[in-house]
Design an enzyme around this catalytic site. Structure first.
Site, mmCIF file in Angstrom:
data_model
loop_
_atom_site.group_PDB
_atom_site.id
_atom_site.type_symbol
_atom_site.label_atom_id
_atom_site.label_comp_id
_atom_site.label_asym_id
_atom_site.label_seq_id
_atom_site.Cartn_x
_atom_site.Cartn_y
_atom_site.Cartn_z
ATOM 1 N N CYS A 26 22.131 42.045 47.366
ATOM 2 C CA CYS A 26 22.708 43.071 47.953
ATOM 3 C C CYS A 26 24.002 43.611 47.041
ATOM 4 O O CYS A 26 24.338 44.541 47.184
ATOM 5 C CB CYS A 26 23.376 43.095 49.292
ATOM 6 N N ASP A 81 26.928 42.342 47.072
ATOM 7 C CA ASP A 81 28.271 42.346 47.635
ATOM 8 C C ASP A 81 29.075 41.398 47.066
ATOM 9 O O ASP A 81 28.459 39.946 46.917
ATOM 10 C CB ASP A 81 28.118 42.519 49.394
ATOM 11 N N CYS A 119 29.562 45.264 52.499
ATOM 12 C CA CYS A 119 29.072 46.038 53.612
ATOM 13 C C CYS A 119 30.006 45.726 54.936
ATOM 14 O O CYS A 119 30.903 44.643 54.921
ATOM 15 C CB CYS A 119 27.720 45.531 54.105
ATOM 16 N N CYS A 132 25.373 38.232 55.194
ATOM 17 C CA CYS A 132 26.708 38.551 54.979
ATOM 18 C C CYS A 132 27.726 37.382 55.397
ATOM 19 O O CYS A 132 28.805 37.167 54.797
ATOM 20 C CB CYS A 132 27.068 39.789 55.792
HETATM 21 FE FE1 FES Z 1 24.937 41.951 51.545
HETATM 22 FE FE2 FES Z 1 26.377 42.271 53.709
HETATM 23 S S1 FES Z 1 24.459 43.485 53.001
HETATM 24 S S2 FES Z 1 27.064 40.886 52.295
#
Ligand code: FES
Length: 145
Positions: free
Chosen positions: A33, A35, A59, A103
């Site tokens: 993702c 992040d 996110c 996450c």
């Molecule tokens: Fe990857 Fe939240 S979508 S950390």
């Protein structure tokens, strides 16, 4: 989709920022993702986590889990902080949607990475702590609920 607690921590994150000369800093990411989360720990001579701050480039669920994770480890011993798993963080937030479980893994791994950095700097070993992954997407399959 999100619980009231998740929304509240996302809107008013606790302990956001950084600590200068932190005892330990850990940065982890999720290549899937994109992040990234960074945790700063200030640990005193008794091994108590006196302060903790985070920076999350990610996110809303990652922000909320970072915020809750900092609340859960603040004032705790290193061993107690190791018990703060992604499951504990999710429970404290009254749950996360299944697609957002990864996450919360970032939060757990960021704490471990910061503790690992602390141990490296002090030349000590922390029982029960193994070298954290910098990319948590490698272990996601184990943690699906
Ligand atoms: Fe990857 Fe939240 S979508 S950390």
């Amino acid at each position: 989709m999100y619980t009231a607690k998740v929304m509240e921590h996302f809107a008013n994150p606790r302990n956001m920022g950084e600590i200068e000369n932190a005892s330990g800093v850990g940065t982890v990411g999720n290549a899937k993702c994109g992040d990234i989360m960074r945790m700063y720990l200030d640990i005193d001579d008794e091994g108590i986590i006196r302060d903790v701050k985070f920076k999350t480039f990610g996110c809303g669920a990652a922000v909320a889990t970072s915020s809750m994770a900092t609340e859960l480890v603040k004032g705790k011993t290193i061993q107690e902080a190791l018990q703060v798993t992604n499951k504990a963080v999710m429970e404290a937030l009254d749950g996360l949607p299944p697609v957002k479980v990864h996450c919360s893994l970032l939060a757990e791994e960021a704490i471990h990475a910061a503790l690992w950095d602390y141990a490296q700097k002090r030349g000590i070993q922390i029982e029960g702590l193994s070298q954290p992954k910098s990319d948590i997407s490698e272990e996601e399959h184990v943690e699906q609920y």
